[in-house]
Design an enzyme around this catalytic site. Structure first.
Site, short mmCIF file in Angstrom:
data_model
loop_
_atom_site.label_atom_id
_atom_site.label_comp_id
_atom_site.label_asym_id
_atom_site.label_seq_id
_atom_site.Cartn_x
_atom_site.Cartn_y
_atom_site.Cartn_z
N SER A 9 0.64 -1.40 0.18
CA SER A 9 -0.17 0.27 0.17
C SER A 9 0.92 1.37 0.32
CB SER A 9 -1.31 0.39 1.16
OG SER A 9 -2.09 -1.27 1.08
N LYS A 45 0.23 3.54 -2.30
CA LYS A 45 -0.86 4.65 -3.39
C LYS A 45 -0.13 6.23 -2.92
CE LYS A 45 -4.52 1.73 -0.51
NZ LYS A 45 -4.19 0.18 -0.52
N SER A 50 -5.99 3.50 4.49
CA SER A 50 -5.41 2.58 3.30
C SER A 50 -6.43 1.73 2.40
CB SER A 50 -4.18 1.76 4.58
OG SER A 50 -3.92 0.90 3.13
#
Length: 501
Positions: free
Chosen positions: A191, A194, A246
């Site tokens: 993640s 991101k 997230s």
């Protein structure tokens, strides 16, 4: 009186004894010869002391490895490699031999030691990539090296030992890299990708815009904030959910607002190339393990530094919580608005922390992009391939960086956007012949891939029993030879006495 011409008959016991000894000797020789080697080519092991109970072998996941845990060892959550519990040492053997050998009736056999086999997460193995020309490597020629990189005097301690397969500690403002470990290793970003999603989409989407979520957002895999298809969500709330919690469903809703999934992936790859993050390949904008999606600790440092230049990004990653709008599901039930909290533990535990983004998937393990400010200096730390999700290794690297930033020489630097081209692959050398008069046989001229700290599997049994059995076989064979020799000597003596009689 017996006539002299008549010979005395010898007793039948002498040849009978000789024949019996010869038969015993022949049996020992045959038995020893066929019992010494095992049918499979290896002798049977000698049992010494109590036999350990067989360990139950669990079925581990592909990102895990089996590890034998000796009796008395307690496994604790992993933080630093130095905290791993050591196996108990075996007791020293007595120097003097016992005067009397215990019998089966008086000796009490100890309980066999218990060994359990467990599944533990293993550090991921980096993707293979071609060797590069050192002068063309982004960030400096030393960035192509593997292992820990630091240029320090003897008075400066080494960076703390951490589980990370790759990391970078750099000054966020100047871009100087204070220390690194395999900075350009290709690993899955989880993640932390991101951060690139936000860097790409924040300048393109109006935070006041309202987006209608699609079914693909509601059906997102992994972590979700609970988006309901058909409901309306502000772009600012979607960015908060993506960066703080997230949320993968928020990522897909933002991707739809930016032109669709494929268009967002193309925009992210173009952004990575623009800022010099040539190790990064986006396949899924949420960071889930998909295909050959990859990045590097160096690239994440570039992405994190450029994202921190966006005021909206800085504001989102430092929020402790935010209100996310509710909605109505397909059954007509109304869900009220709720609070979304920030999952970045560094913000709660490290003074001066200002972000940035944690990540984890099964194949990537733990990844992290963090930043903190102390004494007017801001450092960024990127970590990839760790088997611990603790904030303490990040804090240790930051502490080392703040304490020694002015005492070490930089080993590289973070390039500016548009400055660095992709690295140039080094020319491949022709393979050396494997045969011929000077060949040593078998080699291909390539080195085996380096390990990544995966715990070793259960050890194979030692060869002590094998050596003992071979020695025992030789002793029995030698004894059989002595018996045969004695039998032959007895026969010869009996024959000599017969002739003398």
């Amino acid at each position: 009186m017996t006539p002299p011409h008549r010979r005395r008959r010898r007793p039948w016991t002498v040849p009978a004894a000789g024949a019996t000894l010869s038969a015993v000797a022949l049996g020992l020789v045959v038995t020893t010869t066929y019992a010494a080697p095992f049918a499979g080519g290896s002798p049977l092991p000698r049992v010494v002391g109590p036999v350990a109970a067989p360990a139950v072998t669990p079925s581990c996941q592909p990102w895990q490895t089996r590890q034998a845990v000796p009796s008395g060892v307690t496994l604790t959550p992993r933080v630093f490699p130095t905290d791993e519990p050591a196996a108990p040492t075996a007791p020293a053997r007595p120097t003097s031999r016992p005067t009397a050998r215990p019998t089966a009736t008086t000796a009490t056999a100890p309980k066999p030691p218990k060994v359990r086999v467990v599944c533990r997460n293993a550090p991921p193995t980096p993707f293979a990539h071609p060797a590069w020309e050192p002068e063309s490597v982004v960030g400096g020629s030393r960035m192509a090296e593997t292992g820990v990189l630091v240029d320090r005097p003897a008075s400066v301690p080494a960076p703390p030992e951490v589980y990370d397969v790759s990391y970078v500690v750099a000054d966020l403002e100047t871009g100087e890299i204070l220390a690194a470990k395999s900075p350009h290793a290709w690993l899955r970003p989880a993640s932390t990708l991101k951060t690139l999603t936000a860097l790409t989409l924040m300048p393109r989407l109006d935070p006041r815009r309202v987006v209608v979520a699609g079914q693909d957002a509601q059906d997102a895999a992994g972590s979700r904030v609970g988006i309901l298809a058909g409901n309306r969500y502000p772009v600012s709330s979607l960015f908060d959910a993506m960066l703080m919690f997230s949320a993968n469903d928020a990522v897909y809703a933002l991707a739809d607002a930016a032109g669709g999934y494929d268009a967002t992936v193309a925009l992210m790859n173009a952004k990575a190339e623009q800022i010099g993050a040539h190790d990064t390949l986006t396949v899924d904008p949420s960071g889930l393990d998909d295909g050959a999606q990859r990045s590097s600790a160096y690239d994440l440092a570039l992405i994190g530094r450029d994202a921190m230049r966006l005021p909206a990004f800085r504001a989102a990653i430092t929020k402790r919580d935010a209100v996310f709008p509710g909605g109505k599901d397909k059954q007509g039930k109304v869900w009220p608005a709720f609070h979304v909290y920030n999952i970045n533990e560094l913000l709660r535990h490290y003074p001066g922390a200002i972000g940035i983004k944690p990540g984890r998937t099964d194949r990537a393990q733990h990844t992290f992009v963090g930043a903190a400010t102390r004494g007017g200096r801001t450092l960024v730390v990127t970590q990839m391939g760790s088997i611990t999700g603790s904030w303490k290794p990040t804090a240790a690297l930051l502490d080392w960086g703040f304490a020694n930033a002015d005492r070490v020489a930089p080993v590289g630097r973070l390039v500016e956007p548009g400055e660095a081209a992709a690295p140039v692959p080094a020319p491949e050398l022709p393979a050396l012949p494997t045969g011929g008069a000077t060949g040593t046989g078998g080699g291909t001229g390539t080195a085996p891939p380096s390990g990544t700290g995966t715990p070793a599997p259960v050890a194979a049994p030692t060869t002590e029993a094998t050596a003992y059995d071979r020695t025992l076989s030789l002793v029995v064979l030698a004894g059989a030879g002595v018996v045969v020799t004695a039998a032959v000597a007895l026969l010869a003596l009996a024959r000599r006495r017969r002739r003398a009689a």
